[in-house]
Each structure stands twice: as C-alpha cells, then as structure tokens.
Design an enzyme around this catalytic site. Structure first.
Site, short mmCIF file in Angstrom:
data_model
loop_
_atom_site.label_atom_id
_atom_site.label_comp_id
_atom_site.label_asym_id
_atom_site.label_seq_id
_atom_site.Cartn_x
_atom_site.Cartn_y
_atom_site.Cartn_z
N LYS A 251 -22.73 -25.77 6.02
CA LYS A 251 -24.04 -26.32 6.39
C LYS A 251 -24.75 -25.45 7.42
CE LYS A 251 -22.26 -30.80 5.22
NZ LYS A 251 -21.06 -31.50 5.64
N ARG A 252 -24.06 -24.44 7.97
CA ARG A 252 -24.69 -23.65 9.02
C ARG A 252 -25.76 -22.72 8.45
NH1 ARG A 252 -20.75 -20.23 7.41
NH2 ARG A 252 -20.75 -18.08 8.11
N CYS B 115 -16.67 11.28 -17.80
CA CYS B 115 -15.69 10.21 -17.56
C CYS B 115 -14.31 10.63 -18.05
CB CYS B 115 -16.14 8.94 -18.27
SG CYS B 115 -14.86 7.67 -18.31
N CYS C 298 -13.20 8.28 -21.14
CA CYS C 298 -13.92 8.23 -22.42
C CYS C 298 -13.15 9.02 -23.50
CB CYS C 298 -15.33 8.81 -22.26
SG CYS C 298 -16.55 7.58 -21.73
N ASN D 238 0.00 7.01 -16.29
CA ASN D 238 -0.87 7.40 -15.17
C ASN D 238 -0.53 8.83 -14.74
OD1 ASN D 238 -2.17 7.55 -12.56
ND2 ASN D 238 -2.29 5.33 -12.63
N ASP D 239 -1.56 9.69 -14.69
CA ASP D 239 -1.34 11.09 -14.31
C ASP D 239 -1.00 11.22 -12.83
OD1 ASP D 239 -2.04 12.21 -16.92
OD2 ASP D 239 -4.08 11.54 -16.46
N HIS E 241 -17.95 3.23 -22.78
CA HIS E 241 -18.01 3.40 -21.33
C HIS E 241 -18.81 2.30 -20.64
CE1 HIS E 241 -17.82 5.91 -17.69
NE2 HIS E 241 -19.08 5.58 -17.47
N ASN F 201 -8.48 -3.73 -11.49
CA ASN F 201 -9.41 -3.71 -10.37
C ASN F 201 -10.76 -3.43 -10.97
OD1 ASN F 201 -7.25 -3.86 -8.48
ND2 ASN F 201 -6.92 -1.66 -8.77
N GLY G 249 -12.20 -1.03 -5.36
CA GLY G 249 -11.46 0.23 -5.36
C GLY G 249 -11.26 0.85 -6.73
N SER H 220 -11.68 3.23 -9.63
CA SER H 220 -12.08 4.62 -9.49
C SER H 220 -13.11 5.03 -10.53
CB SER H 220 -10.84 5.52 -9.61
OG SER H 220 -10.19 5.26 -10.85
N HIS I 128 -15.51 2.81 -16.37
CA HIS I 128 -15.04 2.66 -17.75
C HIS I 128 -14.05 1.48 -17.79
CE1 HIS I 128 -14.43 4.62 -21.79
NE2 HIS I 128 -13.54 3.64 -21.79
N HIS J 286 -11.11 -0.60 -17.85
CA HIS J 286 -9.69 -0.26 -17.89
C HIS J 286 -8.91 -1.10 -16.91
CE1 HIS J 286 -10.97 1.95 -14.31
NE2 HIS J 286 -9.70 2.00 -13.95
N GLN K 250 -4.51 -1.52 -15.36
CA GLN K 250 -3.26 -0.79 -15.14
C GLN K 250 -2.07 -1.68 -15.48
OE1 GLN K 250 -2.80 1.61 -11.61
NE2 GLN K 250 -4.93 1.27 -11.00
N GLU L 201 6.38 -16.29 -6.01
CA GLU L 201 6.07 -17.22 -7.10
C GLU L 201 7.32 -17.54 -7.91
OE1 GLU L 201 2.86 -16.57 -9.69
OE2 GLU L 201 1.37 -16.41 -8.09
N HIS M 138 -4.34 -14.59 -12.31
CA HIS M 138 -5.12 -14.85 -11.10
C HIS M 138 -6.34 -13.94 -11.13
CE1 HIS M 138 -1.88 -17.06 -9.04
NE2 HIS M 138 -1.06 -16.17 -9.56
N LYS N 224 -16.85 -11.76 1.08
CA LYS N 224 -15.95 -12.36 2.06
C LYS N 224 -15.03 -11.27 2.58
CE LYS N 224 -12.93 -15.27 3.96
NZ LYS N 224 -13.26 -16.05 5.17
P1 H2U Z 1 -8.19 2.26 -10.92
O1 H2U Z 1 -9.60 2.47 -11.33
O2 H2U Z 1 -7.75 0.81 -11.02
O3 H2U Z 1 -7.88 2.87 -9.61
O4 H2U Z 1 -7.26 2.99 -12.02
C1 H2U Z 1 -7.47 4.29 -12.43
C2 H2U Z 1 -6.12 4.99 -12.52
O5 H2U Z 1 -6.28 6.07 -13.38
C3 H2U Z 1 -5.64 5.52 -11.19
O6 H2U Z 1 -4.41 4.93 -10.87
C4 H2U Z 1 -5.48 7.14 -12.94
C5 H2U Z 1 -5.49 7.02 -11.43
O7 H2U Z 1 -4.30 7.53 -10.89
N1 H2U Z 1 -6.01 8.39 -13.45
C6 H2U Z 1 -5.27 9.14 -14.36
O8 H2U Z 1 -4.14 8.75 -14.68
N2 H2U Z 1 -5.81 10.25 -14.90
C7 H2U Z 1 -7.02 10.76 -14.57
O9 H2U Z 1 -7.46 11.73 -15.12
C8 H2U Z 1 -7.81 10.11 -13.51
C9 H2U Z 1 -7.31 8.79 -13.02
ZN ZN Z 2 -15.92 6.43 -19.97
#
Ligand code: H2U
Ligand code: ZN
Length: 344
Positions: A28-29, A50, A53, A75-76, A118, A158, A164, A166, A169, A171, A173, A187, A303, A316
């Site tokens: 109410k503030r 990208c 892509c 993941n690279d 994209h 994310n 955060g 990156s 596009h 995606h 994880q 949990e 969640h 927030k």
């Molecule tokens: P986030 O947008 O949730 O951070 O996930 C993107 C992930 O993609 C991130 O963990 C990976 C990053 O390490 N990545 C690759 O594996 N290859 C790439 O060429 C760029 C980003």
């Molecule tokens: Zn893309």
C-alpha cells in the site's frame, strides 16, 4: 488471528525447509520509482553472428549443423568435466581439515537449442515445436541419467540478459552430475521424509490442497497445474506440478508430454503479457535422481524464478535482509497469482 492479506508474517517452504518473510501491508506504500518503457526486442529469424543459429560457427570452433528442430551439443566451456576424477584426488582430500573440505565434482554440461529460429522463445513455439523440446529434454534426462556415475540431471534455462543469458537465441542447459546439488538435495530429503511419514508424496498432497483452495492457481490442463506456491520468494515465482505421481519426464506418456508442452506455453504467455516484455526468468525441472531406484516420494515439477517486480525494467533485488537473513516479499503470492491469471 493472523491475517495473511494484511499482517507481516513468515511462510514455510516445506520443499527446501526454509522460511520467507511476507509484508503485505507494504504494497500500500506510495511508489516513487521510475517506470521505464520496455526495451524493444526485435530480432531477425537468423542472425549470422549468433553462435547458436544453424550453420554458424561456435566460439569453440565447431560449426553447428543446419538443424531444423531442436539441437543439443556439449558445452564448449563446460563448468564440469566428465573425466575429472581419480582415486588419487579423493585420497588427497582425506587429510584436509574438516574446515577446509573439498570434493571432486564430475559432470556433463550440454546446451539445448529449442528452435533454429533466433527470434522465438518458448511462448512463441507451436504445440508441435514445444513437444519436440519436451521430447529432447526427456531423451537427455534418460541419456545422461544412464551414464553410470551420473546421479542427477538438471534441465534449466536462463532467459534474458537480466538473468545472465549469454544469447537471446532460445536455449537452455542440461547438467548431469555425480553429486546431488544442494537445492535438489534439500528437496530430495524433504520429499523422502514426508513420504516416510505419510506414505504419500509431498507435492501430491500440496497440489490437492491448492486445487481445493483455488487461491494461487495460474493455469492448468489435464496433466499439469501451474501455481504461485504459498511460500514463493520471487514476486511472480511459480511451480508447475504434474497431476499424476510421475517422478520424472520419462514417466510421462505421450499425452502427458503434450500436457507439459501446453502448460509451458500457457504460463510463459502469461508471463510475457504481464509487463509486455520477454519476461526474464530462471526455470528448471526437479525430478527423481538417476540412480536406477524407484522414487515414489518424487513428483516431477518445474520452478520458474523470475526477477521482475513492477515493470519490464524494475526488478526485485534479493539483497540485504534477503542475503543475510531470509527472503522477503511484499506482493502476496495470492495477489501475484490473481494478476497472472487475469492475463489468460
Ligand atoms: P546461457 O545463455 O544460459 O549462459 O548458456 C549459454 C551456454 O552456451 C554457456 O554455458 C555455452 C556457454 O558456455 N557456449 C558454448 O558452448 N559454445 C559457444 O560457442 C558459446 C557459448
Ligand atoms: Zn541464433
């Protein structure tokens, strides 16, 4: 009597055994903060710069295939490695002080592109495209879970620069780990405890209560219900709970998978409508550990933890009392649910 619409109070989160402070009188503030216009979000269907892509080179040097549906890759820049383990390392830790504890952390980190487009996100995908995402998540949970040392698979996303992400596009994880991460472990313990005491699963009983009370429901279908949990910490936090006692994605039948695709579309559409913006969040699925055991205490759920509070730009902050004490919110979970429900 404690009036939950009016009086400052605390609510208990039985999933992670934590409390949250609710301060309903503060909504109410007067608000003197600035309300900025939503940032414009016009992206091309294909972005040559990208790294997600189709047909483009990733930062690691690999070139993506010209994929037409979902696409998964290792993941690279993985936070965890699959081969980072040897007895020698463990023995080394055995001598350490209990105040200087460390443990090996083995894992497999993957990235999953939801669509070759994209410019799209979950709410813009068609039911068929969303079903392909659900199928991919399910396959990954099964595949990573089948690795003998992987005991837990976390599928998460994310969304938005504020959270955060990156790259815009669409995606998410997937991290398969040997250890049970702390939030999950809490949990897991709570649901096991509840099941041992009641011979029924915690979230099944909780869902029945919420359906009966009808105060915090956002949207539902024959297979899933999305609601603002009684103990929500983030302003528009929700939980998506399976109606059937399924411990994981792999236990869903085809209709259940379509149901999940549908509830995700409904919920993320509400979210985007709330502040007329691509609503940022972290979301993820909690499901049974992948240890090959039956898990009757477990019920599949997701969640959604979005940071926005008042507009596309006013969020927030979990700071001060929240960081050093416990989470606090002003808007009640009931008010949040009503606002989301109104957008359906
Ligand atoms: P986030 O947008 O949730 O951070 O996930 C993107 C992930 O993609 C991130 O963990 C990976 C990053 O390490 N990545 C690759 O594996 N290859 C790439 O060429 C760029 C980003
Ligand atoms: Zn893309």
């Amino acid at each position: 009597m404690l009036n939950l619409d009016d009086h400052p109070h605390r609510r208990y989160n039985p999933l992670i055994d934590e409390w949250v402070v609710v301060s309903p009188h503060r909504t109410k503030r007067p608000w003197l903060g600035q309300v900025d216009p939503a940032p414009s979000d016009t992206r091309p269907a294909y972005d040559p710069t990208c790294y997600l892509c189709p047909g483009n080179a990733r930062a690691g040097g690999v070139t993506n295939p010209v994929y037409t549906t979902t696409f998964v890759f290792n993941n690279d820049f993985a936070a965890l490695l699959a081969d980072e383990f040897s007895d020698e390392i463990v023995v080394g830790y055995a001598d350490a002080s209990p105040l200087l504890r460390a443990a090996p952390a083995r894992g497999i980190c993957r990235v999953v592109c939801y669509s070759p487009r994209h410019d799209l996100a979950l709410p813009q995908l068609s039911p068929v495209e969303l079903r392909a995402v659900v199928d991919t998540w399910t396959d990954q949970y099964e595949e990573l879970g089948a690795v003998p040392w992987v005991r837990h698979v976390l599928i998460f996303e994310n969304r938005g620069a504020m959270m955060g992400a990156s790259n815009p596009h669409p995606h998410g994880q997937i991290w398969g780990t040997e250890f049970l991460p702390v939030q999950f472990a809490r949990e897991h313990a709570s649901q096991q405890r509840y099941f041992t005491a009641h011979r029924r699963d915690l979230l099944g009983d909780y869902l029945a209560l919420e359906l009966e009370r009808d105060e915090r429901l956002v949207c539902q279908n024959a297979h899933f219900v999305a609601l603002v949990p009684f103990w929500a910490a983030w302003p528009f936090e929700t939980i998506v709970i399976a109606r059937d006692p399924v411990p994981s994605l792999t236990a869903l039948d085809p209709a259940g998978r379509d149901g999940l695709a549908d509830i995700l579309k409904q919920l993320t559409t509400c979210y985007d409508a709330l502040f007329a913006t691509a609503f940022p969040y972290s979301m993820g699925f909690h499901q049974a550990p992948t240890d090959g055991q039956p898990h009757p205490a477990w019920r599949l759920h997701a969640h959604f933890l979005p940071p926005l509070l008042r507009s596309a730009t006013i969020r927030k902050f979990m700071v001060g009392f929240e960081m050093l004490g416990e989470p606090q919110r002003d808007l009640t979970p009931e008010q949040a649910a009503a606002r989301l429900r109104a957008l359906l």
